[in-house]
Design an enzyme around this catalytic site. Structure first.
Site, PDB file in Angstrom:
ATOM      1  N   ASN A   7      24.868  -3.797  76.378  1.00 44.52           N
ATOM      2  CA  ASN A   7      26.432  -3.116  76.946  1.00 44.52           C
ATOM      3  C   ASN A   7      27.218  -3.841  75.965  1.00 44.52           C
ATOM      4  O   ASN A   7      27.423  -5.161  75.970  1.00 44.52           O
ATOM      5  CB  ASN A   7      26.425  -3.114  78.279  1.00 44.52           C
ATOM      6  CG  ASN A   7      27.833  -2.641  78.624  1.00 44.52           C
ATOM      7  OD1 ASN A   7      28.844  -3.116  77.988  1.00 44.52           O
ATOM      8  ND2 ASN A   7      27.829  -1.887  79.956  1.00 44.52           N
ATOM      9  N   HIS A  10      32.342  -5.921  76.703  1.00 48.13           N
ATOM     10  CA  HIS A  10      32.975  -7.044  76.604  1.00 48.13           C
ATOM     11  C   HIS A  10      33.503  -7.470  75.106  1.00 48.13           C
ATOM     12  O   HIS A  10      34.561  -8.136  74.930  1.00 48.13           O
ATOM     13  CB  HIS A  10      32.094  -8.149  77.009  1.00 48.13           C
ATOM     14  CG  HIS A  10      31.849  -8.056  78.570  1.00 48.13           C
ATOM     15  ND1 HIS A  10      33.143  -8.439  79.518  1.00 48.13           N
ATOM     16  CD2 HIS A  10      30.873  -7.667  79.191  1.00 48.13           C
ATOM     17  CE1 HIS A  10      32.370  -7.932  80.725  1.00 48.13           C
ATOM     18  NE2 HIS A  10      31.209  -7.707  80.413  1.00 48.13           N
ATOM     19  N   HIS A  43      30.846   2.035  78.435  1.00 56.81           N
ATOM     20  CA  HIS A  43      31.427   2.352  79.587  1.00 56.81           C
ATOM     21  C   HIS A  43      32.913   3.108  79.218  1.00 56.81           C
ATOM     22  O   HIS A  43      33.635   2.041  78.743  1.00 56.81           O
ATOM     23  CB  HIS A  43      31.474   1.647  80.440  1.00 56.81           C
ATOM     24  CG  HIS A  43      31.937   1.960  81.965  1.00 56.81           C
ATOM     25  ND1 HIS A  43      31.933   1.604  83.126  1.00 56.81           N
ATOM     26  CD2 HIS A  43      32.431   3.364  82.228  1.00 56.81           C
ATOM     27  CE1 HIS A  43      32.358   2.095  84.145  1.00 56.81           C
ATOM     28  NE2 HIS A  43      32.989   3.432  83.532  1.00 56.81           N
ATOM     29  N   ARG A  45      35.933   3.876  80.440  1.00 57.37           N
ATOM     30  CA  ARG A  45      36.633   4.223  81.709  1.00 57.37           C
ATOM     31  C   ARG A  45      37.963   4.662  81.443  1.00 57.37           C
ATOM     32  O   ARG A  45      38.350   4.997  80.542  1.00 57.37           O
ATOM     33  CB  ARG A  45      36.917   2.628  82.460  1.00 57.37           C
ATOM     34  CG  ARG A  45      35.795   1.919  82.458  1.00 57.37           C
ATOM     35  CD  ARG A  45      36.060   0.244  82.963  1.00 57.37           C
ATOM     36  NE  ARG A  45      36.856   0.437  84.344  1.00 57.37           N
ATOM     37  CZ  ARG A  45      36.223   0.067  85.623  1.00 57.37           C
ATOM     38  NH1 ARG A  45      34.972  -0.500  85.447  1.00 57.37           N
ATOM     39  NH2 ARG A  45      36.730   0.309  86.576  1.00 57.37           N
ATOM     40  N   ARG A  49      40.104   0.367  79.660  1.00 57.68           N
ATOM     41  CA  ARG A  49      40.575  -1.008  79.763  1.00 57.68           C
ATOM     42  C   ARG A  49      39.762  -1.841  78.656  1.00 57.68           C
ATOM     43  O   ARG A  49      40.174  -3.072  78.219  1.00 57.68           O
ATOM     44  CB  ARG A  49      40.232  -1.847  81.020  1.00 57.68           C
ATOM     45  CG  ARG A  49      38.828  -1.676  81.460  1.00 57.68           C
ATOM     46  CD  ARG A  49      38.653  -2.722  82.490  1.00 57.68           C
ATOM     47  NE  ARG A  49      38.980  -2.156  83.824  1.00 57.68           N
ATOM     48  CZ  ARG A  49      38.510  -2.685  85.050  1.00 57.68           C
ATOM     49  NH1 ARG A  49      37.748  -3.642  85.146  1.00 57.68           N
ATOM     50  NH2 ARG A  49      38.957  -1.926  86.159  1.00 57.68           N
ATOM     51  N   GLU A  70      27.969   5.218  79.898  1.00 55.72           N
ATOM     52  CA  GLU A  70      28.324   4.929  81.309  1.00 55.72           C
ATOM     53  C   GLU A  70      29.712   5.579  81.648  1.00 55.72           C
ATOM     54  O   GLU A  70      30.705   5.477  81.032  1.00 55.72           O
ATOM     55  CB  GLU A  70      28.635   3.768  81.920  1.00 55.72           C
ATOM     56  CG  GLU A  70      27.071   2.534  81.695  1.00 55.72           C
ATOM     57  CD  GLU A  70      27.386   1.284  82.134  1.00 55.72           C
ATOM     58  OE1 GLU A  70      28.527   0.898  82.532  1.00 55.72           O
ATOM     59  OE2 GLU A  70      26.431   0.795  81.769  1.00 55.72           O
ATOM     60  N   THR A 100      34.221  -5.099  87.438  1.00 60.74           N
ATOM     61  CA  THR A 100      32.996  -4.679  86.909  1.00 60.74           C
ATOM     62  C   THR A 100      32.639  -3.481  87.852  1.00 60.74           C
ATOM     63  O   THR A 100      33.134  -3.590  88.922  1.00 60.74           O
ATOM     64  CB  THR A 100      32.098  -5.501  86.507  1.00 60.74           C
ATOM     65  OG1 THR A 100      31.121  -4.784  85.748  1.00 60.74           O
ATOM     66  CG2 THR A 100      31.343  -6.430  87.665  1.00 60.74           C
ATOM     67  N   THR A 101      31.765  -2.645  87.554  1.00 59.57           N
ATOM     68  CA  THR A 101      30.989  -1.599  88.508  1.00 59.57           C
ATOM     69  C   THR A 101      30.599  -2.374  89.658  1.00 59.57           C
ATOM     70  O   THR A 101      29.448  -3.182  89.459  1.00 59.57           O
ATOM     71  CB  THR A 101      29.987  -0.962  87.965  1.00 59.57           C
ATOM     72  OG1 THR A 101      30.387  -0.632  86.602  1.00 59.57           O
ATOM     73  CG2 THR A 101      29.673   0.376  88.529  1.00 59.57           C
ATOM     74  N   GLU A 151      19.056   4.444  87.425  1.00 61.78           N
ATOM     75  CA  GLU A 151      19.037   2.944  87.000  1.00 61.78           C
ATOM     76  C   GLU A 151      19.558   2.409  88.361  1.00 61.78           C
ATOM     77  O   GLU A 151      20.371   2.370  89.076  1.00 61.78           O
ATOM     78  CB  GLU A 151      20.490   2.908  86.009  1.00 61.78           C
ATOM     79  CG  GLU A 151      20.711   1.352  85.645  1.00 61.78           C
ATOM     80  CD  GLU A 151      21.650   1.204  84.798  1.00 61.78           C
ATOM     81  OE1 GLU A 151      22.236   2.055  83.878  1.00 61.78           O
ATOM     82  OE2 GLU A 151      22.039  -0.068  84.856  1.00 61.78           O
ATOM     83  N   HIS A 191      22.339  -4.712  85.716  1.00 62.71           N
ATOM     84  CA  HIS A 191      23.591  -5.305  86.346  1.00 62.71           C
ATOM     85  C   HIS A 191      23.188  -6.809  86.767  1.00 62.71           C
ATOM     86  O   HIS A 191      22.632  -6.930  87.567  1.00 62.71           O
ATOM     87  CB  HIS A 191      24.158  -4.505  87.406  1.00 62.71           C
ATOM     88  CG  HIS A 191      25.729  -4.737  87.449  1.00 62.71           C
ATOM     89  ND1 HIS A 191      26.249  -5.817  87.942  1.00 62.71           N
ATOM     90  CD2 HIS A 191      26.919  -3.866  87.027  1.00 62.71           C
ATOM     91  CE1 HIS A 191      27.588  -5.574  87.783  1.00 62.71           C
ATOM     92  NE2 HIS A 191      28.056  -4.617  87.400  1.00 62.71           N
ATOM     93  N   GLY A 192      24.004  -7.599  86.056  1.00 61.92           N
ATOM     94  CA  GLY A 192      24.178  -9.191  86.515  1.00 61.92           C
ATOM     95  C   GLY A 192      22.599  -9.662  85.845  1.00 61.92           C
ATOM     96  O   GLY A 192      22.480 -10.778  86.365  1.00 61.92           O
ATOM     97  N   GLY A 213      24.741  -6.603  79.698  1.00 63.94           N
ATOM     98  CA  GLY A 213      25.720  -6.738  78.880  1.00 63.94           C
ATOM     99  C   GLY A 213      26.596  -8.289  78.747  1.00 63.94           C
ATOM    100  O   GLY A 213      26.295  -9.069  77.892  1.00 63.94           O
ATOM    101  N   HIS A 214      26.983  -8.563  80.049  1.00 69.49           N
ATOM    102  CA  HIS A 214      27.707  -9.910  79.981  1.00 69.49           C
ATOM    103  C   HIS A 214      27.042 -11.170  79.386  1.00 69.49           C
ATOM    104  O   HIS A 214      27.542 -11.756  78.792  1.00 69.49           O
ATOM    105  CB  HIS A 214      28.251  -9.976  81.296  1.00 69.49           C
ATOM    106  CG  HIS A 214      29.256 -11.065  81.479  1.00 69.49           C
ATOM    107  ND1 HIS A 214      28.753 -12.448  82.012  1.00 69.49           N
ATOM    108  CD2 HIS A 214      30.457 -11.412  81.479  1.00 69.49           C
ATOM    109  CE1 HIS A 214      29.885 -13.413  81.869  1.00 69.49           C
ATOM    110  NE2 HIS A 214      30.675 -12.608  81.676  1.00 69.49           N
TER     111      HIS A 214
END
Ligand code: PXP
Length: 249
Positions: A7, A10, A43, A45, A49, A70, A100-101, A151, A191-192, A213-214
């Site tokens: 992802n 960022h 994503h 959005r 953003r 996403e 975040t989501t 997911e 996620h995470g 991602g992050h």
């Protein structure tokens, strides 16, 4: 082997901090590809953003692996997605104020909307995934509305503060993954996830795709995107092999 979806939101977040042209997420996608990414995820959005319409358009033209978008069920985003035709879309919940989501999508309360949306995406040959918590009812309804993938949200597992809590949440993910497969759904997770906590997810949840991602982009700040992706791919490979050996013995 479990596939890696990178992802790159960022990278766009950094660009939007100055509303300028750099760093370009399209370049990030090329470098992630060189590092072995199997999927590029963004994503788009409603508040724009980070990822912009132009990014989606260019990524559609330049990503030759798999582009996973996403998105919320907002009509404007739905029309854009249907026009750009990414290989896969993942429906996620979206709130203006969130960083975040946050949670998974509530497919039970949005059953009617999702059923008709999924039909439209499928007619265009776009694969649909639903980002949900590993809850029995959500999984059952994900099947009923016609999704191909779920997911499973790994955020709670990633945020666990004790080993016992982490183990319990990992087992919950495994039960969710097994139920999904029994119902004929395909399973992704994300996620995470980080270099430190991804191993048990690869070995036990046995998802087809992990979307990260992050942690990857954070490491990329210091080692570069290609290397950060290579390192995550190596970890996934190592843990996929361990899981395979375990299953055979
Ligand atoms: N999967 C979904 C559905 C997401 O919304 C996100 C965050 O955009 C991710 C995976 C990646 O999460 P993280 O940035 O924590 O790795």
């Amino acid at each position: 082997m479990t596939k890696l979806g990178v992802n790159i939101d960022h990278v766009a977040t950094l660009r939007q901090a100055r509303r300028t042209y750099e760093p370009d997420p399209v370049t990030a996608a090329c470098l992630a590809d060189l590092g072995g990414a199997d999927i590029i995820t963004v994503h788009l959005r409603e508040d724009r953003r980070h990822i912009q319409d132009r990014d989606l358009r260019l990524l559609k033209q330049t990503v030759f692996t798999k582009l996973n978008l996403e998105m919320s069920v907002a009509p404007e985003i739905v029309e854009l997605a249907l026009a750009e035709q990414p290989a896969q879309v993942t429906f996620v919940p979206e709130k203006r104020q969130e960083i975040t989501t946050e949670g998974g999508l509530d497919v039970v309360s949005q059953k009617k909307t999702l059923t008709s949306l999924i039909k439209r995406f499928k007619e265009r040959g776009i694969v649909v995934s639903l980002f949900i918590n590993p809850e029995t009812r959500q999984i059952e309804v994900a099947k009923e509305v016609g999704a191909e993938f779920v997911e499973l949200h790994t955020g709670a597992y990633a945020n666990a503060t004790t080993e016992t809590e982490q183990r319990n949440l990992l087992e919950k993910l495994c039960r969710g993954a097994n139920l999904s497969r029994e119902l004929g759904l395909r399973v992704n997770a994300g996620h995470g996830l980080t270099y430190k906590n991804v191993g048990p997810v690869v070995e036990e949840v046995d998802a087809e795709e992990l979307h990260i991602g992050h942690s990857i982009i954070s490491r990329a700040v210091f080692v570069g995107i290609k290397k950060a992706v290579e390192e995550m791919k190596e970890l996934i490979y190592k843990h996929s092999l361990l899981a395979k050996t375990d299953r055979q013995s």
